[in-house]
Design an enzyme around this catalytic site. Sequence first.
Site, PDB file in Angstrom:
ATOM      1  N   ASP A   1       0.707  -1.464   0.414  1.00 60.36           N
ATOM      2  CA  ASP A   1      -0.103   0.307   0.113  1.00 60.36           C
ATOM      3  C   ASP A   1       0.702   1.506   0.073  1.00 60.36           C
ATOM      4  O   ASP A   1       0.492   2.642  -0.279  1.00 60.36           O
ATOM      5  CB  ASP A   1      -0.744  -0.285   1.090  1.00 60.36           C
ATOM      6  CG  ASP A   1      -1.706  -0.974   1.358  1.00 60.36           C
ATOM      7  OD1 ASP A   1      -2.202  -1.511   0.187  1.00 60.36           O
ATOM      8  OD2 ASP A   1      -2.797  -0.964   2.017  1.00 60.36           O
ATOM      9  N   GLY A   2       1.632   1.427   0.604  1.00 58.67           N
ATOM     10  CA  GLY A   2       2.901   2.834   0.461  1.00 58.67           C
ATOM     11  C   GLY A   2       3.070   2.799  -0.796  1.00 58.67           C
ATOM     12  O   GLY A   2       3.708   3.624  -1.044  1.00 58.67           O
TER      13      GLY A   2
ATOM     14  N   ASN B   1      -3.578   8.515   2.113  1.00 56.74           N
ATOM     15  CA  ASN B   1      -4.686   8.811   3.513  1.00 56.74           C
ATOM     16  C   ASN B   1      -5.056   9.137   4.355  1.00 56.74           C
ATOM     17  O   ASN B   1      -5.804   8.956   4.846  1.00 56.74           O
ATOM     18  CB  ASN B   1      -3.062   7.920   4.215  1.00 56.74           C
ATOM     19  CG  ASN B   1      -3.220   5.415   3.485  1.00 56.74           C
ATOM     20  OD1 ASN B   1      -4.445   5.626   3.285  1.00 56.74           O
ATOM     21  ND2 ASN B   1      -2.749   5.056   4.040  1.00 56.74           N
TER      22      ASN B   1
ATOM     23  N   ASP C   1      -0.885  12.751  22.149  1.00 56.99           N
ATOM     24  CA  ASP C   1      -0.147  12.840  21.093  1.00 56.99           C
ATOM     25  C   ASP C   1       0.060  13.117  19.874  1.00 56.99           C
ATOM     26  O   ASP C   1       0.899  13.270  18.819  1.00 56.99           O
ATOM     27  CB  ASP C   1       0.409  11.175  20.866  1.00 56.99           C
ATOM     28  CG  ASP C   1       0.908  11.003  22.793  1.00 56.99           C
ATOM     29  OD1 ASP C   1       1.096  11.509  23.317  1.00 56.99           O
ATOM     30  OD2 ASP C   1       0.764   9.454  22.667  1.00 56.99           O
TER      31      ASP C   1
ATOM     32  N   TYR D   1      -3.690   3.682  10.183  1.00 51.63           N
ATOM     33  CA  TYR D   1      -3.226   4.289  11.120  1.00 51.63           C
ATOM     34  C   TYR D   1      -4.831   4.861  12.024  1.00 51.63           C
ATOM     35  O   TYR D   1      -4.584   4.732  12.636  1.00 51.63           O
ATOM     36  CB  TYR D   1      -2.908   5.619  10.850  1.00 51.63           C
ATOM     37  CG  TYR D   1      -1.857   6.080  12.239  1.00 51.63           C
ATOM     38  CD1 TYR D   1      -1.785   5.837  13.757  1.00 51.63           C
ATOM     39  CD2 TYR D   1      -1.066   7.473  12.403  1.00 51.63           C
ATOM     40  CE1 TYR D   1      -1.376   5.845  14.539  1.00 51.63           C
ATOM     41  CE2 TYR D   1      -0.773   7.788  13.501  1.00 51.63           C
ATOM     42  CZ  TYR D   1      -0.282   7.160  13.916  1.00 51.63           C
ATOM     43  OH  TYR D   1       0.044   8.104  15.806  1.00 51.63           O
TER      44      TYR D   1
ATOM     45  N   ALA E   1      -4.116   8.810  21.445  1.00 48.14           N
ATOM     46  CA  ALA E   1      -3.809   8.886  23.392  1.00 48.14           C
ATOM     47  C   ALA E   1      -4.191  10.295  23.555  1.00 48.14           C
ATOM     48  O   ALA E   1      -3.306  11.059  24.103  1.00 48.14           O
ATOM     49  CB  ALA E   1      -2.536   8.097  23.395  1.00 48.14           C
TER      50      ALA E   1
END
Length: 299
Positions: free
Chosen positions: A71-72, A145, A175, A188, A210
Amino acid sequence: MHFKTVAIVGRYQDSGLDAPIRSLANTLVSTGCSVLLEATTAQNAGITEFPIGDYAQIGEHADLAIVMGGDGTMIGAARELAHSKVPLIGINHGRLGFITDIPLNDANDALLSVLKGEYDVEERSMLEGRVVRDGQVLYSGVALNDVVINRAGRGGMIELRVELDGVFMYRQRSDGLIISTPTGSTAYALAASGPLLHPSLKAFLLVPVAPQTLSNRPIVLPDTGTLNLTITALGRVESGGSVHFDMQTWSDCQQGDRIDVRRSQDTIRFIHPKGYSFFSTLRQKLGWNHIPLPNDENE
């Protein structure tokens, strides 16, 4: 669409790609297509017997780009070719493969079907964003993405003021924050406990990373507006912050910087062999069809 000239892009860090690329190229030539190898792919695979071109030449001459990798690799090719509107088809030579959906073993048969006109076209939205400081644009980029804002160092959290078209939404200490397309909802954003979005939706997905408080939850927004994200505080001023546009990073964010994100005018067209289903991909990649048996935990 008629695919007279077909470009091939391969995962640059993979060894052993020369044989499948040659096989693919020879299949294309046998059907009457012209082949154009992406320059870095040709160099890394050691292939010199086919015409070679950079992304600008592919955008100008190719009718289709075949991406062989993960996918990258597909994301990198999509970013380069979005403006030229060259459609992409993905052959999975990576790990997960949400958007490189054709298994390597099925590549030749699938490609022959596509060349016969047996395919579906799917359009995917992209994001574009910029980093603004004191009215000056310091950096801009596009993403298939996601756009991710996070702290650059280990210490402390980053605090963001989030607005949509100038209307205040919330403040967040965390974060980081992920601004995802529907395509990126399986990347992600999914790892950060965000929901899955169907690729056809016209939406943004905001997923905190987070967060300090449990009240900061993922939210889906229409992609007709512009998100304005201002860095109001950094845990350690000297550590700064970073913005990532897929694989492109700006690492010099400071308190007071504003990151503007909106839907890009460019879109990506994916070509799929007949029978492709997003839900089938989820079943295969995420195990949706697996129902645990009562004794699974003891095996």
